[in-house]
Design an enzyme around this catalytic site. Sequence first.
Site, short mmCIF file in Angstrom:
data_model
loop_
_atom_site.label_atom_id
_atom_site.label_comp_id
_atom_site.label_asym_id
_atom_site.label_seq_id
_atom_site.Cartn_x
_atom_site.Cartn_y
_atom_site.Cartn_z
N ASP A 67 0.72 -1.09 0.13
CA ASP A 67 0.04 -0.06 0.03
C ASP A 67 0.86 1.10 0.00
OD1 ASP A 67 0.81 -0.70 2.46
OD2 ASP A 67 -1.22 -0.82 3.17
N ASN A 136 -7.79 -3.57 14.18
CA ASN A 136 -9.24 -3.82 14.01
C ASN A 136 -9.26 -5.09 12.87
OD1 ASN A 136 -8.19 -2.74 11.66
ND2 ASN A 136 -9.63 -0.90 11.56
N HIS A 138 -7.58 -5.30 10.17
CA HIS A 138 -7.20 -4.80 8.83
C HIS A 138 -5.78 -5.73 8.43
CE1 HIS A 138 -4.98 -0.84 10.05
NE2 HIS A 138 -3.85 -1.86 9.70
N GLU A 143 -9.64 -2.18 5.57
CA GLU A 143 -10.36 -2.06 6.89
C GLU A 143 -11.81 -2.89 6.92
OE1 GLU A 143 -9.17 -0.28 8.99
OE2 GLU A 143 -7.67 1.09 8.01
C1 F6R Z 1 1.34 -1.71 6.28
C2 F6R Z 1 0.11 -2.24 6.46
C3 F6R Z 1 -0.79 -2.09 7.64
C4 F6R Z 1 0.11 -2.63 8.83
C5 F6R Z 1 -0.80 -2.88 10.07
C6 F6R Z 1 0.00 -3.34 11.26
O1 F6R Z 1 1.94 -1.79 4.87
O2 F6R Z 1 -0.37 -2.48 5.36
O3 F6R Z 1 -1.64 -3.16 7.42
O4 F6R Z 1 0.56 -4.25 8.42
O5 F6R Z 1 -1.41 -1.71 10.34
O6 F6R Z 1 0.85 -2.20 11.74
P1 F6R Z 1 1.77 -2.41 12.73
O7 F6R Z 1 2.94 -3.17 12.24
O8 F6R Z 1 2.43 -0.98 12.72
O9 F6R Z 1 1.16 -2.65 13.91
#
Ligand code: F6R
Length: 236
Positions: A67, A136, A138, A143
């Site tokens: 992303d 959550n 995701h 989301e």
């Molecule tokens: C990052 C991404 C997000 C993260 C998720 C967890 O490219 O796509 O889905 O993997 O938000 O983030 P952290 O590792 O910071 O808890």
Amino acid sequence: MRIIRTEDYNSMSRCAAKIMAAQIVLKPDSIFGLATGSTPIGAYKQLIEWYKNGDLDFSLVKTMNLDEYCGLSGDHEQSYRYFMNHQLFNHVNIDINNTDVPNGIADDLQAECERYDGLVKSFGGLDLQLLGIGHNGHIGFNEPNTEFDKNTHVVDLKQSTIDANARFFKSIDDVPKQAITMGNKSIMSAKKILLVASGKEKRDILERALYGPITPEVPASVLQMHNDLTVVCSVE
Ligand code: F6R
């Protein structure tokens, strides 16, 4: 599904890095799907160390990131391209032209999404997709309540995400309002998936994702349907 429970963040990172390193050893021209966020940083550090010791060669590796924020160029410190360059790519012998992150400043964002999915398809699915999980549930920027059959698409960020990101920008107006993300369908087309999670605060959502009902309310629950999912976690 394989679940490897490790003692702490460092052992989780080493274990995830070993799986990624094994992938490169077995198939030097592997195509990786990569994630940003705090969780994979330790694994990236470990891969850099092994590269520096002469144990890993990234020269044939290709990568595609999950992303990117819309409106941020790759040299913006908050862009995911900047993150990847600084956390991994600049420190190993990967050809930067073989690294792809969605172009958040493309004139035609829809065409950029199609380009991305076209590439994934042309590879016959990525060899190994690394994922983190949000609080959550995701994955990428998918989301809760995003359809499972979405390809790469543009998402409107929730006001809560925009507010949370505001601290990284000069003013709230500079905070991106949209992002491009690989969809659940693009993610699920990977041959192997490696999900990493660390910290007690991820324990409940990880349990729901892995053992709860498969529902768009918990986007990561779609991973239960993947036939080669490895989870490496330290959430106790
Ligand atoms: C990052 C991404 C997000 C993260 C998720 C967890 O490219 O796509 O889905 O993997 O938000 O983030 P952290 O590792 O910071 O808890």
